[in-house]
Design a protein around this motif. Sequence first.
Motif, PDB file in Angstrom:
ATOM      1  N   PHE A  86       5.577 -21.153  -4.779  1.00 51.03           N
ATOM      2  CA  PHE A  86       6.639 -21.176  -5.781  1.00 51.03           C
ATOM      3  C   PHE A  86       7.582 -22.368  -5.573  1.00 51.03           C
ATOM      4  N   ILE A  87       7.795 -22.756  -4.330  1.00 50.51           N
ATOM      5  CA  ILE A  87       8.602 -23.945  -4.073  1.00 50.51           C
ATOM      6  C   ILE A  87       7.908 -25.175  -4.658  1.00 50.51           C
ATOM      7  N   ARG A  88       6.604 -25.266  -4.463  1.00 54.83           N
ATOM      8  CA  ARG A  88       5.869 -26.391  -5.038  1.00 54.83           C
ATOM      9  C   ARG A  88       5.941 -26.399  -6.564  1.00 54.83           C
ATOM     10  N   GLN A  89       6.114 -25.227  -7.140  1.00 51.94           N
ATOM     11  CA  GLN A  89       6.188 -25.125  -8.595  1.00 51.94           C
ATOM     12  C   GLN A  89       7.603 -25.326  -9.134  1.00 51.94           C
ATOM     13  N   GLY A  90       8.558 -25.565  -8.233  1.00 57.67           N
ATOM     14  CA  GLY A  90       9.904 -25.893  -8.690  1.00 57.67           C
ATOM     15  C   GLY A  90      10.994 -24.908  -8.343  1.00 57.67           C
ATOM     16  N   ALA A  91      10.703 -23.871  -7.580  1.00 56.48           N
ATOM     17  CA  ALA A  91      11.741 -22.934  -7.172  1.00 56.48           C
ATOM     18  C   ALA A  91      12.709 -23.615  -6.206  1.00 56.48           C
ATOM     19  N   ARG A  92      14.004 -23.418  -6.438  1.00 56.08           N
ATOM     20  CA  ARG A  92      15.030 -24.056  -5.614  1.00 56.08           C
ATOM     21  C   ARG A  92      15.240 -23.272  -4.323  1.00 56.08           C
ATOM     22  N   PRO A  93      15.522 -23.985  -3.213  1.00 54.90           N
ATOM     23  CA  PRO A  93      15.648 -23.331  -1.905  1.00 54.90           C
ATOM     24  C   PRO A  93      16.644 -22.179  -1.881  1.00 54.90           C
ATOM     25  N   GLU A  94      17.792 -22.330  -2.551  1.00 52.68           N
ATOM     26  CA  GLU A  94      18.808 -21.281  -2.494  1.00 52.68           C
ATOM     27  C   GLU A  94      18.373 -20.017  -3.236  1.00 52.68           C
ATOM     28  N   ILE A  95      17.611 -20.181  -4.319  1.00 51.66           N
ATOM     29  CA  ILE A  95      17.117 -19.014  -5.055  1.00 51.66           C
ATOM     30  C   ILE A  95      15.977 -18.361  -4.276  1.00 51.66           C
ATOM     31  N   VAL A  96      15.123 -19.183  -3.696  1.00 50.87           N
ATOM     32  CA  VAL A  96      14.044 -18.655  -2.855  1.00 50.87           C
ATOM     33  C   VAL A  96      14.622 -17.813  -1.728  1.00 50.87           C
ATOM     34  N   GLN A  97      15.649 -18.313  -1.069  1.00 51.38           N
ATOM     35  CA  GLN A  97      16.247 -17.573   0.042  1.00 51.38           C
ATOM     36  C   GLN A  97      16.866 -16.265  -0.435  1.00 51.38           C
ATOM     37  N   PHE A  98      17.469 -16.286  -1.618  1.00 49.37           N
ATOM     38  CA  PHE A  98      18.034 -15.054  -2.181  1.00 49.37           C
ATOM     39  C   PHE A  98      16.950 -14.003  -2.369  1.00 49.37           C
ATOM     40  N   ILE A  99      15.802 -14.415  -2.913  1.00 49.52           N
ATOM     41  CA  ILE A  99      14.703 -13.472  -3.135  1.00 49.52           C
ATOM     42  C   ILE A  99      14.168 -12.934  -1.804  1.00 49.52           C
ATOM     43  N   LEU A 100      14.044 -13.829  -0.818  1.00 49.37           N
ATOM     44  CA  LEU A 100      13.574 -13.389   0.499  1.00 49.37           C
ATOM     45  C   LEU A 100      14.532 -12.381   1.114  1.00 49.37           C
TER      46      LEU A 100
END
Length: 338
Positions: free
Chosen positions: A190-204
Motif C-alpha cells: 500500500f505504501i508503494r501504491q501511495g499510502a502516506r506514512p502517517e496514515i499507514v501508522q494510524f491503521i497499524l
Amino acid sequence: MISKIKRGVSLYSFQEEMFLGQMTVEDCVACAASIGAKGIEVLPEQNMPTFPEISDREIGQWHEMMARHGTELTCYDMFLDTKLRKDRLMTDDEQVASIRRDLVLCNRLGIRNMRVLVFVRPDILERCVPYAEDLDVHMGVEVHAPWYMDHAWILRTVEVADRLGTKHLGLLPDMGIFMKHYPPVFRDRFIRQGARPEIVQFILDQHDQKIMAEYTIYEVAVKLRGNKAEVAMAETLRHHPFANPKRIRDFIPYFRHIQAKFYEMDADCTDPTHAYAEVIAELVAGGWDGYLSSEYEGNRWVQDVQPVDSREQVRRQHVMFERLIADAEALAPAKAFA
C-alpha cells in the motif's frame, strides 16, 4: 513427549511458479518432500487438467508420484460455483450432485479429507452426509477469515454434525483467522501504491488495538480524507480478524486437517503476522494429530517489485513448525499424547 502433528503443503502455495510455468506439479511435490512435508493437499480443478473426468490411469499416476517422493495425498480442495450456471443459480439438487461428484473423486484418489468452501449451506451439506459416510470422506467446512470458530454461521455446521452424530462433517480451520499483527507485505504494497506514512501508522495502531474495522475505515476515509491506497488498506481490516487461539482446542473434535495460511516468513523463520506459537501450543496440548498444510499467499503482495520464491517461503515456515512443535511438546502435559 512427541506429538502426532504432521507437516504438509497445499499445492496452492506454488500458484505463482505454476502459473508462470516455472514449476510442474511434480516439482512442487518434490519441494515439499525435500523439507520433510509429507502431506500433499491438492486442488483438482487446478492441478488435474482433465478434471472432472479423471481416469483410473491418471489416478494411478498420482499415486506413483506420491510413492516416488515418499508423500501422501492428504486433502482435496473442492469448489462449488453456485453463483452462475448457464445464466442462473444452481439448484439445491445440482449443488448436492456437484459435491457428491467431488466426494467420489476424493475417494478414488484415496483422500479422506475434503475442504468445503465456507459459503456452502449447512442444509446442503446435511444432504451430502450419507454420501460422505459411504465414501469415508470427512467434509471440513473451511473456517476462513472473516469467519471464525465461534461465528454463528460456522456453529450451524457444528450443530448439524452433532445432531446427525456423524464423524464425516466438521470444520477445516484456515490459520488466517489468527492474524495477530498487520502483515508487513500488505503495508509495504500500500505504501508503494501511495499510502502516506502517517496514515499507514494510524491503521497499524488501530489494528494493534483491535479497533472495529468499520471505525477505522470511517476515520481514514472521512476524517483523514484518505487516498485510494489508504482507504483500501483500511478496508483489508474487514477481512482479517484476530480470533482467540485458545478457542481452537475446543473444536479439535470437528477437524482433521488445517490450512496453514501465511503471507511471509522472515529470514529467521518467524511469521510476523499470525499467532502460530499460540495456536500450535493449543494443538499440541489438545493432542491433535492431523496435518498442518502450508498455504502461502504472499506472492500477490510482492510480485510487483521482486521475483516470488514460494519454495523458500514454504521452507522457512516448516522450520518454524518444527521449532514451535518442539517448544510446545516440552511444555505440554504427558496426558495430551496418551
